[in-house]
Structure formats: C-alpha cells, structure tokens
Motif scaffolding. Structure first.
Motif, PDB file in Angstrom:
ATOM      1  N   THR A 188      -7.156   1.900  -4.911  1.00  0.00           N
ATOM      2  CA  THR A 188      -6.301   3.085  -4.931  1.00  0.00           C
ATOM      3  C   THR A 188      -6.684   4.048  -3.804  1.00  0.00           C
ATOM      4  O   THR A 188      -5.814   4.656  -3.170  1.00  0.00           O
ATOM      5  CB  THR A 188      -6.419   3.793  -6.304  1.00  0.00           C
ATOM      6  OG1 THR A 188      -6.034   2.871  -7.317  1.00  0.00           O
ATOM      7  CG2 THR A 188      -5.525   5.011  -6.373  1.00  0.00           C
ATOM      8  N   ARG A 189      -7.978   4.166  -3.579  1.00  0.00           N
ATOM      9  CA  ARG A 189      -8.451   5.070  -2.512  1.00  0.00           C
ATOM     10  C   ARG A 189      -7.992   4.612  -1.136  1.00  0.00           C
ATOM     11  O   ARG A 189      -7.821   5.404  -0.227  1.00  0.00           O
ATOM     12  CB  ARG A 189      -9.981   5.128  -2.538  1.00  0.00           C
ATOM     13  CG  ARG A 189     -10.556   6.187  -3.467  1.00  0.00           C
ATOM     14  CD  ARG A 189     -11.993   6.505  -3.112  1.00  0.00           C
ATOM     15  NE  ARG A 189     -12.866   5.343  -3.180  1.00  0.00           N
ATOM     16  CZ  ARG A 189     -13.598   5.028  -4.253  1.00  0.00           C
ATOM     17  NH1 ARG A 189     -13.553   5.778  -5.315  1.00  0.00           N
ATOM     18  NH2 ARG A 189     -14.370   3.962  -4.240  1.00  0.00           N
ATOM     19  N   GLU A 190      -7.789   3.306  -0.996  1.00  0.00           N
ATOM     20  CA  GLU A 190      -7.515   2.734   0.329  1.00  0.00           C
ATOM     21  C   GLU A 190      -6.029   2.648   0.650  1.00  0.00           C
ATOM     22  O   GLU A 190      -5.650   2.045   1.653  1.00  0.00           O
ATOM     23  CB  GLU A 190      -8.145   1.331   0.395  1.00  0.00           C
ATOM     24  CG  GLU A 190      -9.668   1.362   0.318  1.00  0.00           C
ATOM     25  CD  GLU A 190     -10.260  -0.008   0.011  1.00  0.00           C
ATOM     26  OE1 GLU A 190      -9.485  -0.933  -0.312  1.00  0.00           O
ATOM     27  OE2 GLU A 190     -11.494  -0.126   0.073  1.00  0.00           O
ATOM     28  N   ARG A 191      -5.176   3.189  -0.209  1.00  0.00           N
ATOM     29  CA  ARG A 191      -3.739   3.049   0.037  1.00  0.00           C
ATOM     30  C   ARG A 191      -3.045   4.408   0.062  1.00  0.00           C
ATOM     31  O   ARG A 191      -3.568   5.398  -0.474  1.00  0.00           O
ATOM     32  CB  ARG A 191      -3.105   2.113  -1.001  1.00  0.00           C
ATOM     33  CG  ARG A 191      -3.191   2.608  -2.429  1.00  0.00           C
ATOM     34  CD  ARG A 191      -2.944   1.495  -3.442  1.00  0.00           C
ATOM     35  NE  ARG A 191      -1.641   0.867  -3.320  1.00  0.00           N
ATOM     36  CZ  ARG A 191      -0.524   1.363  -3.832  1.00  0.00           C
ATOM     37  NH1 ARG A 191      -0.524   2.517  -4.484  1.00  0.00           N
ATOM     38  NH2 ARG A 191       0.613   0.723  -3.695  1.00  0.00           N
ATOM     39  N   LYS A 192      -1.846   4.420   0.648  1.00  0.00           N
ATOM     40  CA  LYS A 192      -1.084   5.655   0.762  1.00  0.00           C
ATOM     41  C   LYS A 192      -0.311   5.965  -0.533  1.00  0.00           C
ATOM     42  O   LYS A 192      -0.228   7.107  -0.969  1.00  0.00           O
ATOM     43  CB  LYS A 192      -0.090   5.518   1.932  1.00  0.00           C
ATOM     44  CG  LYS A 192       0.739   6.740   2.221  1.00  0.00           C
ATOM     45  CD  LYS A 192       1.713   6.430   3.372  1.00  0.00           C
ATOM     46  CE  LYS A 192       2.897   7.374   3.363  1.00  0.00           C
ATOM     47  NZ  LYS A 192       4.025   6.827   4.136  1.00  0.00           N
ATOM     48  N   GLY A 193       0.266   4.932  -1.119  1.00  0.00           N
ATOM     49  CA  GLY A 193       1.009   5.119  -2.360  1.00  0.00           C
ATOM     50  C   GLY A 193       0.085   5.565  -3.489  1.00  0.00           C
ATOM     51  O   GLY A 193      -1.099   5.249  -3.499  1.00  0.00           O
ATOM     52  N   LYS A 194       0.660   6.313  -4.417  1.00  0.00           N
ATOM     53  CA  LYS A 194      -0.148   6.853  -5.512  1.00  0.00           C
ATOM     54  C   LYS A 194      -0.037   5.977  -6.762  1.00  0.00           C
ATOM     55  O   LYS A 194       0.962   5.286  -6.955  1.00  0.00           O
ATOM     56  CB  LYS A 194       0.321   8.272  -5.826  1.00  0.00           C
ATOM     57  CG  LYS A 194       0.101   9.220  -4.644  1.00  0.00           C
ATOM     58  CD  LYS A 194       0.633  10.604  -4.927  1.00  0.00           C
ATOM     59  CE  LYS A 194       0.334  11.512  -3.725  1.00  0.00           C
ATOM     60  NZ  LYS A 194       0.881  12.862  -3.899  1.00  0.00           N
TER      61      LYS A 194
ATOM     62  N   ASP B 171       4.471   3.792  -4.721  1.00  0.00           N
ATOM     63  CA  ASP B 171       3.927   4.519  -5.876  1.00  0.00           C
ATOM     64  C   ASP B 171       4.080   3.667  -7.132  1.00  0.00           C
ATOM     65  O   ASP B 171       5.134   3.045  -7.337  1.00  0.00           O
ATOM     66  CB  ASP B 171       4.675   5.847  -6.077  1.00  0.00           C
ATOM     67  CG  ASP B 171       4.392   6.829  -4.962  1.00  0.00           C
ATOM     68  OD1 ASP B 171       3.258   6.832  -4.442  1.00  0.00           O
ATOM     69  OD2 ASP B 171       5.304   7.591  -4.597  1.00  0.00           O
TER      70      ASP B 171
ATOM     71  N   LYS C 173      10.381  12.868  -4.751  1.00  0.00           N
ATOM     72  CA  LYS C 173      10.194  11.940  -3.635  1.00  0.00           C
ATOM     73  C   LYS C 173      11.351  10.955  -3.557  1.00  0.00           C
ATOM     74  O   LYS C 173      11.950  10.756  -2.506  1.00  0.00           O
ATOM     75  CB  LYS C 173       8.878  11.191  -3.816  1.00  0.00           C
ATOM     76  CG  LYS C 173       8.499  10.281  -2.671  1.00  0.00           C
ATOM     77  CD  LYS C 173       7.044   9.878  -2.816  1.00  0.00           C
ATOM     78  CE  LYS C 173       6.629   8.896  -1.726  1.00  0.00           C
ATOM     79  NZ  LYS C 173       6.978   7.519  -2.071  1.00  0.00           N
TER      80      LYS C 173
ATOM     81  N   PRO D 196       0.786  -1.241   0.000  1.00  0.00           N
ATOM     82  CA  PRO D 196       0.000   0.000   0.000  1.00  0.00           C
ATOM     83  C   PRO D 196       0.815   1.286   0.000  1.00  0.00           C
ATOM     84  O   PRO D 196       0.260   2.346  -0.267  1.00  0.00           O
ATOM     85  CB  PRO D 196      -0.823  -0.124   1.301  1.00  0.00           C
ATOM     86  CG  PRO D 196      -0.038  -1.039   2.173  1.00  0.00           C
ATOM     87  CD  PRO D 196       0.649  -2.001   1.270  1.00  0.00           C
ATOM     88  N   ASP D 197       2.109   1.182   0.269  1.00  0.00           N
ATOM     89  CA  ASP D 197       2.901   2.415   0.365  1.00  0.00           C
ATOM     90  C   ASP D 197       3.671   2.750  -0.916  1.00  0.00           C
ATOM     91  O   ASP D 197       4.304   3.800  -1.008  1.00  0.00           O
ATOM     92  CB  ASP D 197       3.901   2.297   1.524  1.00  0.00           C
ATOM     93  CG  ASP D 197       3.188   2.163   2.865  1.00  0.00           C
ATOM     94  OD1 ASP D 197       2.051   2.674   2.973  1.00  0.00           O
ATOM     95  OD2 ASP D 197       3.748   1.530   3.769  1.00  0.00           O
TER      96      ASP D 197
END
Lengths: 269, 270
Positions: A183-189, A164, A263, A161-162
């Motif tokens: 996608t909405r539920e994770r931190k990574g883009k 990108d 980043k 989830p982290d």
C-alpha cells in the motif's frame, strides 16, 4: 451523516432476506442516518451474465438516485466483460466496480482481472473487494467455500498501483497489516471497513480496531454495514466505542468516502 | 452518540452474560490483565454478571489440564466476586476424574454449571454419566456447538442441534445450552432441530450477526429459552440484540433469563 460503502439489493439464494429492495434499504438507511450507500446486486453474483443483475439494480434504485451509488459487478472471465463495464459506467451511471473472484472462480491476478482493475483506475473508479458476503461457517452446502484471497489482493495492488480499492467485511486489521508494504508503494488508496473488527479490549490491551488504525490510518477507514445481510447496530456500537473525537469520527462516517465519490465524479460525470 | 435510547435496555436492566472466557498465562495462572480488561469492558457495556469458562479446544485434554484451567476460572471468580461466575470444563473421556472435577468445581469452588467443548457429541453415550451428574447437582450443561458445512469439517465431533435434540430426549430432566447460536454455523438448522425440546436453550453469542437471527431464535425457542452471551464478540452480541425486531420484554428476558437465576444465586452462596 453516514456514507455506507457496502450494501446489497436482491434475493440471496440460500436464506430469506428482509429489506432487500431499494425501498426497504432506504427505510433502514433513514433509521440509521445513512445518507448515501454504495449498492450492488446480489443477483449479479449468481447470474451467469452479471450485467443482467446490474441492469436490474439500476432500474430498482431509479426512484432513489440521490441515495445510492451503484457498483457494477463484473466477471472478467465472461465474454464482453469490458463492454459491459464501460456500458455500466457510461450509460448506466455506475460509480464503481465490485469483484467476486471466489464466486466467479478466477484469480484476481489473471490478465483480464488486472486489465479490468487498471481500467477502473484510469476512469477514477474505486474497486470494491468484499472479503465475503456471509460468514463461511454457516454456508449453504451449495455456496462457495472460499473467501477473498489476501495474497491475490496483495499482488493485484502491486499490478494496478493507481486504482483505489475498498476492502470490506473481513478481518480488516489483519488484512491491513498484510497489505501495509504494498500500500505504501502505490499511488491508489486502500480503504477498509470495520464490519468484523472488535472495538472492546476483551482479549488484550490492544483491540482489533486499534490494530486497524495502526496499520491503515484513520484516513483509510470507512463505514460498511453489509445490509441487508447483517444487523446495522453492531457497527453503530463500534462507532460509539472507537473513542475518536469529532474530526476523526467524521472521516470514518463520510469524509473518507467523499474523497472516493468526488474523485470519480470529476473523472466520469 | 449512536443508539443512545436503545442502550438504555442495557443500562436499566440486569444483564447476565452466559458465555465468556478468561485466559491463563504461560505459567497456567489467571491472565490478570485480560481478566480485568474483560470485566472493565463488561461494566462499560452495562453487564452485571459474566459466566466464564476456560475450555481446551483441541485434542483430548488430560485431567491435570482441565483441573488447571478450572483453577484459572476459580481465580477469576475470586478476583471479581459478584461479577464473574464460573463454569467447569471437563473432558468426558476421563469419566472418574471428570465427575470428581465437577463435584470439586460446583461444591467447593461455587461454579454454576459445566462447559463442554467438541471432544464428543453431546449425544455420545460417553456423556451419560456426566449428564446424570449435572441432573443430580441441578446445573446446566453449556456445550460448544455448530452446524458447519465445511469440507473437510475441521471439527468432526462438534455437536449441532440434532445432537442436542437427541440428548434432550434421552434426558428430559437435563438442562442443555447449545452454545453461541451466532457462532455455530447454520443457525437455522440448529434452531429447527431443538425447537421442540424445551430443555434445550441457546445463547446468542458469537461473531455472526445475520439480520434475523435473533427474531428466528425467539420464534423457534421463545425468549425464555434464550440467554445473552458474547463469547469474545461484544459489539456483535450487544448489537444483534438491540437490532432485533422483538418485544422489549423479550429482550429483557434474554438479558437476565429468570429460568437460570437459581444457578447464579446458588453459585454466589457457594
């Protein structure tokens, strides 16, 4: 100014390519106003040991270091994959990871793949997942008959989830819709290019591109040319026809990509 | 704006799009909204003429089905006269009805050619009366095509360059268009197969815009055997022509191929 997330250097075994050297690619980039391109080695897709191709790539782009961001192609089912990846990042100045499960014949959600993608996330590196290199309809009889499996991508995004992720050269509008929930539920883009997305409303009032914007948002769309495999001009026509004002257009042209570069620079350099 | 200079090619020259489609709505009538959007997009992209058809891609369409679809095309021609011209779709398996439908579409509705799909290879003997009818009427035959190396082949009777070469050899007076060189699988295969058959043409439509595809098309066929087309892929088809490293004159020839002008002219009169 344009940042390009998807270019290659090297020979394709099934068709002669032009401008497939660093020099040739830079010439095409200059013609189009592309300042910086993420680049990977075609050879790494086909060599048993992908690291040999990665090393060739780094050597090839050495005279043009300010123009290219090399991405390491790693096969996580091949011995010493972790060492190769870390060597690529720490000693070869690789800026991202690129995966080809449909060539290297593994499932994106296998333990090694998940570990690799998580590791990339921990290092702040983006993972590039091209949907295909060439359109499968014209495949050589020895070429793969698989494309990126979106179901596997969906599970991978959930398991990592982290990290990108950049998804290119596929039906981005359809993929973005499928991945919207995870996608909405994770931190990574999750970023998408528009290399196979039509901008003209010729099949209905809503275009494929509008579908992509609705599913992913303009902050997640990036420019990917797939040079030297494809002509660049269709992408430029799409940019003209998107109908965006300057601010949104600049996001697609380079600002969204700047996030990725900044980043990883902060974490790795 | 990107490509401002290059787009003058489209702005300053006549552009004939030889491969597009209109749709029907649920009642079998012309989908007016889609038709208008298509014309609007074409005009925005500086296309002057759209040659459209409405083929049926699966199974063995009945005469009623292909007549209904051709009526949709005729309605589009009527809605946008001077811009939309039509091609008649038939199933060669229904010989008598197909021949009558070609007569109706060309002589009564003013269509400029026929469109065949993948019901039969273009070299199949079933097509002989259809080809002979087109020769008699002096109209081109556009057939869906591609060399697919997929296993299993999802379209087992799709024609590739070798089938066009065979048909062209049997009927040197026929005018054949191998459809969408950019949407039909191994385009190198097809180009090499049809190169020596001067009565086989191709259109550049399709979603594939591999770098080099237009240069090789012109290398093997010449611009005078190459037609502009889009087949639902506007940005790809415009872009690949703009990006091709061929002469400006060759691009102008492809955009409005003079070898095909008579068909359009006759259609307008009809």
């Amino acid at each position: 100014m344009i940042y390009d997330v998807n270019t290659y250097i090297g020979h394709w075994p099934f068709r002669q390519l032009r401008n497939n050297t660093a020099e040739g690619l830079v010439k095409k980039m200059d013609e189009a106003g592309i300042s910086v391109a993420c680049v990977s080695s075609v050879h790494s897709i086909f060599y048993k040991d992908t690291q040999e191709g990665n090393m060739e790539l780094v050597k090839e782009i050495a005279p043009y270091q300010n123009r290219f961001l090399p991405f390491a192609i790693i096969n996580p089912t091949y011995p010493a994959w972790k060492n190769d990846f870390l060597t690529g990042i720490q000693k070869m100045n690789m800026k991202g990871l690129e995966l080809y499960p449909y060539y290297h014949q593994y499932n994106l959600t296998c333990p090694e793949s998940v570990e690799l993608v998580r590791l990339a996330g921990e290092l702040g590196l983006p993972v590039h997942l091209p949907c295909a290199v060439v359109n499968m309809r014209q495949r050589h009889w020895m070429d793969t008959q698989e494309n990126l499996d979106y179901g596997q991508v969906e599970r991978l995004l959930s398991l990592c989830p982290d990290t990108d992720v950049i998804i290119t050269n596929g039906p981005s509008d359809i993929i973005a819709q499928k991945l919207q929930k995870v996608t909405r539920e994770r931190k990574g883009k999750v970023f998408y290019d528009f290399a196979r997305v039509e901008v003209y409303p010729i099949r209905g009032a809503k275009t494929n591109f509008q579908g992509l914007v609705a599913a992913a948002g303009v902050d997640r769309i990036v420019f990917g040319s797939c040079m030297p495999f494809q002509y660049l001009e269709p992408q430029l026509i799409r940019l003209n026809e998107m109908g965006f004002e300057k601010d949104d257009l600049e996001k697609i042209l380079f600002k969204n990509m700047t996030y990725i570069i900044d980043k990883e620079s902060a974490n790795v350099l | 704006m990107f490509l401002k200079e290059q787009m003058k090619l489209f702005e300053q020259n006549k552009v004939v799009n030889w491969h597009e489609h209109v749709r029907g709505d649920r009642s079998g009538q012309l989908d007016v909204e889609q038709c208008d959007l298509l014309v609007e997009s074409a005009q925005k992209a500086h296309m002057d003429v759209l040659v459209v058809s409405r083929p049926i891609s699966g199974g063995s369409p009945t005469p009623d089905e292909f007549r209904t679809n051709n009526n949709v095309v005729a309605a589009a021609m009527k809605r946008h006269p001077g811009i939309i011209q039509g091609m008649a779709f038939v199933n060669p398996g229904f010989k008598k009805e197909a021949l009558a439908e070609i007569d109706r579409c060309v002589n009564e509705l003013g269509m400029v050619g026929i469109k065949l799909y993948n019901q039969y290879f273009i070299s199949d003997p079933v097509l002989r009366p259809i080809i002979e009818k087109c020769i008699e009427l002096d109209i081109p035959i556009l057939e869906h095509a591609g060399k697919l190396n997929l296993v299993p082949n999802p379209q087992p009777t799709i024609s590739d360059g070798t089938h066009f070469a065979k048909a062209a050899k049997e009927y040197p007076e026929g005018i054949f268009i191998e459809a969408h060189i950019g949407g039909g699988g191994d385009w190198q295969w097809s180009l090499k197969a049809i190169a020596d058959h001067p009565n086989v043409y191709t259109d550049i439509s399709g979603s594939v815009y591999d770098e080099g595809i237009i240069e090789q098309t012109v290398h093997y066929l010449g611009a005078n055997r190459t037609l502009f087309g889009t087949d639902g892929s506007f940005s790809q088809s415009i872009g690949k022509l703009l990006g091709a490293n061929i002469s400006q004159q060759d691009k102008i020839t492809i955009l409005n191929n003079p070898a095909f002008a008579r068909y359009l002219e006759r259609g307008r009169k009809g």
